[in-house]
Design a protein around this motif. Structure first.
Motif, PDB file in Angstrom:
ATOM      1  N   VAL B   8       0.792  -1.276   0.045  1.00 28.16           N
ATOM      2  CA  VAL B   8      -0.063  -0.134  -0.022  1.00 28.16           C
ATOM      3  C   VAL B   8       1.015   1.231  -0.077  1.00 28.16           C
ATOM      4  CG1 VAL B   8      -0.155   0.646   2.411  1.00 28.16           C
ATOM      5  CG2 VAL B   8      -2.062   0.813   0.874  1.00 28.16           C
ATOM      6  N   PHE B  10       3.198   1.766  -2.072  1.00 31.61           N
ATOM      7  CA  PHE B  10       3.239   2.023  -3.441  1.00 31.61           C
ATOM      8  C   PHE B  10       2.301   3.278  -3.893  1.00 31.61           C
ATOM      9  CE2 PHE B  10       5.421  -2.215  -3.761  1.00 31.61           C
ATOM     10  CZ  PHE B  10       6.316  -1.805  -4.420  1.00 31.61           C
ATOM     11  N   ALA B  11       1.147   3.075  -3.262  1.00 34.33           N
ATOM     12  CA  ALA B  11       0.218   4.109  -3.781  1.00 34.33           C
ATOM     13  C   ALA B  11       0.222   5.221  -3.120  1.00 34.33           C
ATOM     14  CB  ALA B  11      -1.206   3.553  -3.755  1.00 34.33           C
ATOM     15  N   GLY B  14       1.439   8.922  -4.979  1.00 35.76           N
ATOM     16  CA  GLY B  14       0.430   9.297  -5.608  1.00 35.76           C
ATOM     17  C   GLY B  14      -0.610   9.894  -4.756  1.00 35.76           C
TER      18      GLY B  14
END
Lengths: 129, 288
Positions: B8, B10-11, B14
Motif C-alpha cells: 500500500v 506504493f500508492a 500518488g
C-alpha cells in the motif's frame, strides 16, 4: 467467384478513397499554417493554398527577433515543465497502478475512483485559490 | 498480510500528491463558494446565496446552453465517425499506418496552436473567405464569428478536428481486441455485414466505447481554450462556455465566490454524468 473478387476489389478501392479524402481534410489546415508561415501577407491574401515560392524566412526571423519575446526562454520553460512532470508522473503513477493492479484489497477500487476524480475536475476550480 | 501492508506504500506518493494538489483546492473552492470575495478584500460569508443566484443568471444560462450544444454535437460526431474511421482502418490492416498518423496529427498539437491555425482560416480576412473570393463565390463570404450560430459551428469544427483522431485510436484499440473467430462464427450462422456489426462488434467494444464517450463528454463540458482564442466569448457574451464564464467572472469581474460556486456546480454535474454513463455501460457489457 470472379464477381466476388471484383466486388471486394471495388470495396477496397472505395475504402482507400474515402480514407484519403478524410486524411486530406485533416491535413490541409496544417499545410495551410506551414505554407503561410513562409509567405508574404499579400501572397496569403491572393493565393492562400499555393506552395510558398519563393520561400520567405522573414516571418520566422520576426518571430525570433521581436523584443520582449524570447523564444529560447519559452522553449526552455516548456521543456523544464515537460521533463519534470513526465518523470514525476511516470514514477508516481506506475507505483500506484502497480499496487492497484497486483493486490486484491478493499482500498484498491476506492483509490481508483479517487484518482478518476482528477479527470472530472474542471481545471479552473484549481486556479481559483 | 504483511505483504499487503508493504504494497500500500506504493500508492502513497500518488495519493499524497493527489490530495495536496486536488482535494485541498476542491475543498477550498467549496469553502469560497459560500462567500462573497473579490480576491483581495475581506471574505464575507453569505451562505448559499451564490447557488441561488446560479438559477437566475441569464449570462450563465446562455453559457450552459452553448456548452450543452457543443457537447451533444461533438460527442455524437466524434464517436460515430471515430468508430467508422476505426472500422475502415481496422480492415485496411498494415496499409493504414500512414492514414492513422494523419488522423492523429491534430491530437498532438496544442489546443492554442490549433485554435490560431483555424482562426487564420475561418476569420473574415482568412484563408477560407479569400478562397471563396478567388473562386468568384463572393456571395458566400461571411463573417462567421459575427453571429452566435456561425461562431458555434466554427468552434464545433475545430473541436471535431482536434478530438476525432484521439477517439478513433480508442475505438481502434477496442476493435483489435475482438477475436476474429467470432466473425467467422457469425458468417457460418448466415449473418451479413450488419449482423456482424450488431451482434459481434457492438457488444464487444462496449468497454472501449464507454471510455471514449465518457472522455468526450468530460472534455467538451470543460471546453475553454478554443473558445478563448477563436471568439473570446463574443459577439457579446454569445459563445461563452461554462468554464469561460467561470474564468471571466472570477478573474475579470473579481467575483471569486460566485465563480467558485459555478465551478463546484459544474464539477457535480460532470461527476454525476460520469457515474450515470459508467453504470449504464456496465449493464451493456458482455462476458466473453
Amino acid at each position: 467467384m470472379k464477381s466476388i473478387r471484383k466486388v471486394r476489389l471495388a470495396y477496397t478501392i472505395l475504402q482507400n478513397v474515402v480514407l484519403a479524402i478524410v486524411a486530406l481534410v485533416f491535413i490541409s489546415p496544417i499545410y495551410i499554417a506551414i505554407a503561410n508561415a513562409f509567405k508574404e501577407s499579400s501572397l496569403i491574401q491572393k493565393s492562400p493554398l499555393s506552395f510558398p515560392i519563393p520561400i520567405l524566412l522573414d516571418n520566422i526571423k520576426r518571430a525570433f527577433s521581436t523584443p520582449g519575446v524570447n523564444v529560447g526562454k519559452m522553449y526552455l520553460n516548456s521543456i523544464t515543465l515537460v521533463v519534470c512532470a513526465t518523470v514525476l508522473t511516470v514514477i508516481v503513477s506506475s507505483l500506484a497502478a502497480y499496487y492497484m493492479a497486483r493486490t486484491v484489497s478493499v482500498i484498491g477500487p476506492k483509490l481508483r475512483i479517487f484518482f478518476l476524480l482528477g479527470l472530472m475536475v474542471p481545471c479552473v476550480l484549481l486556479y481559483a485559490n | 498480510m504483511k505483504k499487503d501492508k508493504v504494497s500500500v506504500l506504493f500508492a502513497l506518493p500518488g495519493g499524497i500528491i493527489y490530495t495536496v494538489l486536488l482535494v485541498i483546492p476542491i475543498v477550498l473552492a467549496l469553502a469560497i463558494s459560500f462567500t462573497q470575495w473579490n480576491g483581495i478584500s475581506q471574505i464575507k460569508f453569505i451562505g448559499i446565496e451564490n447557488y441561488i443566484r446560479l438559477f437566475s443568471d441569464s449570462r450563465l444560462s446562455n453559457a450552459v446552453s452553448n456548452t450543452a450544444i457543443i457537447t451533444v454535437v461533438i460527442v455524437i460526431i466524434v464517436n460515430v465517425f471515430g468508430l467508422l474511421l476505426a472500422m475502415l482502418l481496422n480492415q485496411a490492416g498494415k496499409r493504414s499506418n500512414i492514414f492513422r498518423t494523419m488522423f492523429f496529427l491534430p491530437v498532438v498539437l496544442s489546443a492554442v496552436a490549433v485554435s490560431f491555425i483555424w482562426k487564420s482560416i475561418l476569420s473574415y480576412t482568412g484563408v477560407y473567405n479569400n478562397l471563396l473570393e478567388s473562386l468568384g463565390l463572393v456571395g458566400w463570404i461571411n463573417n462567421y464569428f459575427g453571429s452566435r450560430t456561425g461562431a458555434l459551428v466554427c468552434i464545433c469544427i475545430v473541436e471535431v478536428w482536434r478530438a476525432l483522431g484521439f477517439h478513433m485510436v480508442l475505438y481502434l484499440a477496442a476493435l483489435q481486441t475482438v477475436p476474429q473467430e467470432l466473425y467467422e462464427a457469425c458468417i457460418v450462422d448466415g449473418g451479413n455485414a450488419w449482423d456482424k456489426f450488431k451482434s459481434v462488434t457492438m457488444p464487444l467494444i462496449v468497454p472501449g466505447a464507454t471510455v471514449s464517450i465518457l472522455m468526450s463528454i468530460i472534455n467538451e463540458l470543460r471546453v475553454y481554450d478554443v473558445i478563448k482564442i477563436m471568439t473570446d466569448g463574443g459577439p457579446g457574451y454569445d459563445t461563452e462556455s461554462i468554464v469561460y464564464n467561470i474564468v471571466a467572472r472570477g478573474f475579470g469581474n473579481n467575483q471569486m465566490g460566485y465563480s467558485s460556486a459555478i465551478a463546484v456546480a459544474l464539477f457535480i454535474v460532470i461527476g454525476s454524468i460520469s457515474v450515470f454513463v459508467m453504470n449504464r455501460s456496465s449493464k451493456l457489457e458482455v462476458e466473453l
